[in-house]
Design an enzyme around this catalytic site. Structure first.
Site, PDB file in Angstrom:
ATOM      1  CD  GLN A   1      -1.239  -0.061   3.706  1.00  0.00           C
ATOM      2  OE1 GLN A   1      -1.396   0.841   4.530  1.00  0.00           O
ATOM      3  NE2 GLN A   1      -1.749  -1.278   3.854  1.00  0.00           N
TER       4      GLN A   1
ATOM      5  CG  HIS B   1      -0.637   5.831   3.906  1.00  0.00           C
ATOM      6  ND1 HIS B   1      -1.639   5.018   3.568  1.00  0.00           N
ATOM      7  CD2 HIS B   1       0.496   5.211   4.401  1.00  0.00           C
ATOM      8  CE1 HIS B   1      -1.313   3.851   4.426  1.00  0.00           C
ATOM      9  NE2 HIS B   1      -0.026   4.177   4.940  1.00  0.00           N
TER      10      HIS B   1
ATOM     11  CD  GLU C   1       1.415   4.132   7.942  1.00  0.00           C
ATOM     12  OE1 GLU C   1       0.733   4.319   8.221  1.00  0.00           O
ATOM     13  OE2 GLU C   1       1.902   2.717   7.855  1.00  0.00           O
TER      14      GLU C   1
ATOM     15  CG  HIS D   1       4.194   1.142   3.892  1.00  0.00           C
ATOM     16  ND1 HIS D   1       3.702   2.149   3.209  1.00  0.00           N
ATOM     17  CD2 HIS D   1       3.269   0.806   4.734  1.00  0.00           C
ATOM     18  CE1 HIS D   1       2.584   2.444   3.874  1.00  0.00           C
ATOM     19  NE2 HIS D   1       2.289   1.614   4.882  1.00  0.00           N
TER      20      HIS D   1
ATOM     21  NE  ARG E   1      -6.669  -1.989   1.662  1.00  0.00           N
ATOM     22  CZ  ARG E   1      -7.359  -1.191   1.773  1.00  0.00           C
ATOM     23  NH1 ARG E   1      -8.147  -0.249   1.074  1.00  0.00           N
ATOM     24  NH2 ARG E   1      -7.588  -0.692   3.128  1.00  0.00           N
TER      25      ARG E   1
END
Length: 406
Positions: free
Chosen positions: A103, A105, A140, A270, A289
């Protein structure tokens, strides 16, 4: 200070034992993938006593999102990067028992624009083909609580050539041809798009041919990267025939030991593979994804989001801000994460940090004090601290996780 209970996420890839085991509980009947502690509308924490993981509890009368909405300035202060009446971060416990999806972001700008586009197009939030569930980016930071395995970011193109070289299959030959022609990030883009695009993606049989080549190298001890081949074999056990298995060879393998941290910025491909960790991110649930999942995959949207530049994984080393606290400073304004380890009930310590905070005890018992309130957090208990409650003092024996803002 308000005690919190987390939102439980029972995704299929989760471990039944890892998160309950953190709190000395027996394994659950099904997967426990994540515990969310924050204000995201997809799973706000509840104002309730007890440990953060309680699958049999009745719904609380109020959640943290609604609590903050009643007094946003007092709860959040005036220095948050977001104008929304919600925390700028989301704190999680995460425990994959099998690999998560490959995936990426989006950036904040992309998320804002595409969220509006999907709303204007009338795509419902419950639509399984929706990509964007909020307007925020999702950088993140993951800190390992146990040994944690992942893949993150693209390898150097020459290293990819080493890893796929010698595999007697069509996919490997194609990847080598693309990189021999262009060893830049554009060559990596060509490889990634070839694996995922509808008109070029390899068949399941072709993928499994490559998998068998990797397994053969492992058996014969001839692999140029045994770790990469083991990842391929593991992914094939869970997602046989998925081109995302091959894409893992393009990425950096990552192993975190307890206390080590990985930062994943927007655009970085990642996948988390196994382990247990505490994760903090911008307050978002936007995930695009690439494979290794039964969920919705939007290949064009994903390919437009990816950063194809080769770079090593971004490991964040903590800074010692006191003799009991280490802080992980990520290069974003949404969050920071601290770990405080206390070994003495007789000495009160100042706890670094500011703004709206969430504290979670992951071992022992720790007493947290403001000028007006004193709460003891036992193993697995959490509390929300308003911005207007000021400085905190702690004492006890145990380990405390703190999420706050820079």
């Amino acid at each position: 200070m308000e005690r919190l209970r987390g939102a439980i996420k029972e995704y299929a890839w989760g471990s039944a034992a890892a998160i309950p085991g953190l709190f000395d509980l027996p394994p659950a009947d099904g997967p426990v993938a994540e515990i969310w502690l924050g204000t995201h509308k997809s799973g706000p924490a509840e104002l309730a006593s007890g440990i953060v993981y309680n699958p049999t509890a009745d719904a609380a009368e109020e959640n943290l999102r609604d609590y903050i909405d009643r007094d946003p300035q007092g709860c959040l202060g005036t220095t948050l990067p977001s104008s929304v009446n919600a925390l700028s971060y989301l704190l999680k416990l995460i425990a994959p028992d099998q690999p998560l999806s490959l995936q990426v972001h989006p950036s904040r700008k992309q998320a804002r624009e595409r969220y509006a586009d999907e709303n204007d197009a009338g795509v419902e939030m419950t639509d399984p083909n929706r990509n964007y569930f909020d307007e925020n980016h999702k950088p993140e930071l993951l800190v390992a609580l146990t040994k944690f395995e992942a893949v993150a970011g693209f390898r150097a193109p020459r290293r990819v050539m080493d890893v796929v070289g010698g595999l007697p299959c069509t996919i490997a030959e194609d990847l080598l041809r693309f990189l021999q022609k262009d060893l830049s990030s554009e060559g990596m883009r060509t490889c990634f798009e070839y694996l995922l695009s509808a008109d070029t993606r390899p068949s399941e049989d072709q993928v499994m041919e490559l998998v068998e080549g990797c397994r053969k190298r492992l058996r014969e001890d001839t692999s140029p990267s045994a770790r990469a081949d083991r990842i391929v074999s593991n992914l094939a056990d869970h997602y046989p025939g998925d081109p995302g298995i091959v894409a893992s060879l393009l990425l950096n393998p990552v192993t975190l030991q307890q206390g080590e941290a990985l930062f994943v910025p927007a655009g970085t491909v990642h996948a988390y593979l196994s382990g247990t960790g505490v994760e903090i991110m911008a307050n978002s649930d936007n995930v695009l994804r690439a494979g290794l999942t039964s969920k919705h995959i939007d290949v064009p949207e994903l390919l437009a989001t990816v950063d194809y530049t080769a770079a090593p994984p971004i490991r964040i080393a903590p800074e010692r801000v006191s003799d009991v606290t280490r802080t992980y400073y990520a290069p974003v304004d949404d969050f920071e994460l601290s770990v405080t380890e206390l070994r003495d009930w007789t000495t009160e310590r100042n706890l670094p940090g500011r703004g709206p905070r969430i504290l979670l005890a992951i071992s022992g018992a720790i007493e947290v004090s403001t000028n007006e309130q004193r709460i003891t957090l036992n193993l697995g208990e959490a509390v929300f601290v308003r911005a207007d409650e000021g400085n905190l003092q702690v004492q006890g024996v145990g380990t405390l996780i703190q999420a706050d803002i820079p």
